[in-house]
Design an enzyme around this catalytic site. Structure first.
Site, PDB file in Angstrom:
ATOM      1  N   HIS A   8     -14.770 -19.522  -1.056  1.00  0.00           N
ATOM      2  CA  HIS A   8     -14.499 -18.827  -2.319  1.00  0.00           C
ATOM      3  C   HIS A   8     -13.298 -19.442  -3.042  1.00  0.00           C
ATOM      4  CE1 HIS A   8     -14.972 -15.222  -4.930  1.00  0.00           C
ATOM      5  NE2 HIS A   8     -16.144 -15.146  -4.354  1.00  0.00           N
ATOM      6  N   TYR A  37     -12.549 -12.606   1.318  1.00  0.00           N
ATOM      7  CA  TYR A  37     -12.183 -13.990   0.995  1.00  0.00           C
ATOM      8  C   TYR A  37     -10.710 -14.238   1.291  1.00  0.00           C
ATOM      9  CZ  TYR A  37     -16.531 -13.157  -1.406  1.00  0.00           C
ATOM     10  OH  TYR A  37     -17.821 -12.788  -1.693  1.00  0.00           O
TER      11      TYR A  37
HETATM   12 MG    MG Z   1     -19.750 -17.177  -3.294  1.00  0.00          MG
END
Ligand code: MG
Length: 398
Positions: free
Chosen positions: A206, A156
């Site tokens: 995210h 992320y």
């Molecule tokens: Mg997710």
């Protein structure tokens, strides 16, 4: 009627992630149920709520009254809708559904009205340090007939390069939003060129970007025809989704951090999201999840329940049973499990040729080998992956 005689938590970590399973035992020989209460990063707090508060509340009560018992647990502490309580309640709630299925001698999906499909389509995660690594991994899944892939260049927030942080900056996982946005667009261009237009692609922001940056990325990604873009905003900023919807057709999925019905009600009834993807134990279990699925169906919103490694196999079984039944299934997240997990949790769902299946035994069809589970004890540590920062050192949502 079966009476609850004991409620207890089982903590285990066969793959290094803390899992919390609740076992509800009854006065009938061999009749018990299992539920998922996995809040991997606060496992002792959930255990305390189950063992110290829910057990005394529930022992002696009728297992059949799931709806009443759910509300009893939900209101018992007066304050409600928090992550720890919801996970604890979920553990009991799913176990009661498991027991009801065993009493009826039917899989849980049959109690909901039966199957809408014989297997559940799922997506797998691909991330890589290089674009060619990402493409190679996609090709492996394509050969397994997996049609939906989530792609991330790095984890992320991307792979931060050339960071210039202030002196004495705090430790953490740093990302550079501008570089992440540009790298993500490069990744989609490359993957579409190499893997073709047919494969269904997902990407998870995210909640790593500011609202303005997330809107920009969603708009730029439109030309790559995503299956969905996940968590463009944190739950606190979810009202920004209207801005994305007014500017592009990139489908939006959100919800894994939601605890409270008020977090999804507005988004669904105003048709601002395309997929609701709550973490079922996080919203209080199977009972609220089946209601949410039906609520979403009325507004044309599809389900994509959260299904990472920090959901126990019992929780995954609940995800698959609900997804077998729901007319408005979109997709299910599936992270794949080791052979060890299939030994600790006999009867857990399995993948075959692009679809997920359940064991078809009564209830959720899954059990736990408690002696084997004990060999993989949980670990209580300070959580590090949530300590994420911008190049100037500012802490951001993980
Ligand atoms: Mg997710």
């Amino acid at each position: 009627m079966p009476i609850i005689t004991n409620v207890r938590t089982i903590l285990t970590a066969p793959e290094g992630i803390n899992l919390i399973v609740v076992k509800v035992e009854t006065d009938q020989e061999g009749l018990y149920g299992l539920g998922c209460a996995t809040f991997a990063y606060r496992e002792l707090a959930v255990k305390s709520v189950v063992d110290d508060y829910l057990k005394p509340l529930l022992v002696g009560r009728d297992t059949n009254k799931i709806e009443d018992l759910w509300h009893l647990m939900h209101h018992n502490a007066y304050w409600r809708n928090d992550a720890i309580s919801n996970n604890a309640i979920s553990g009991v709630d799913m176990a009661l559904w498991d027991i009801k299925g065993k009493i009826a001698n039917l899989p849980v999906y049959e109690l909901l009205g039966g199957k809408s499909r014989e297997g559940v389509p799922y997506y797998r995660h691909v991330n890589g340090k290089t674009l060619s690594e990402i493409v190679d991994k996609i090709e492996v899944y394509k050969k397994q007939n997996v049609k939906h892939i989530r792609i991330q260049w790095g984890l992320y927030g991307g792979i931060a390069k050339d960071l210039n942080t202030p002196k004495n900056s705090e430790p953490g996982i740093y990302s550079n939003p501008t570089q992440y946005i540009l790298d993500t667009l490069r990744m989609f261009e490359y993957v579409r060129k190499e893997c073709g237009d047919e494969i269904e692609l997902i990407h998870d922001i995210h909640e790593r970007l500011s609202p303005k940056d997330a809107i920009y990325l969603a708009k730029q990604l439109e030309k790559y025809r995503l299956f969905y873009l996940e968590d463009p905003f944190s739950p606190e900023q979810a009202d920004y989704i209207a801005n994305i919807k007014s500017q592009c057709t990139t489908p939006i999925a959100i919800g894994e951090l939601f605890n409270n019905p008020k977090e999804w009600e507005y988004l669904i009834k105003n048709r601002l999201i395309d997929f609701i993807r709550v973490h079922i134990s996080q919203i209080g279990g199977f009972t609220p999840a089946k209601k949410l699925a039906i609520f979403a169906e009325q507004f044309g919103v599809q389900t994509a329940w959260h299904g990472p490694g920090d959901v126990s196999p019992v929780g995954h079984a609940a995800n698959v049973h609900l997804s077998l039944n729901s007319h408005n299934l979109g997709i299910l997240e599936w992270c794949g499990f080791s052979d060890l997990m299939y030994k600790v949790f006999p009867g857990m769902p399995y993948e075959e040729n692009g679809y997920l299946y359940v064991s078809n035994k009564p209830g959720f069809g899954i059990d736990i080998d408690e002696e084997l589970a004990k060999k993989y004890p949980h670990q209580t540590n300070v959580t590090k992956w949530t300590q994420t920062r911008l190049p100037d050192g500012t802490l951001v949502t993980p």
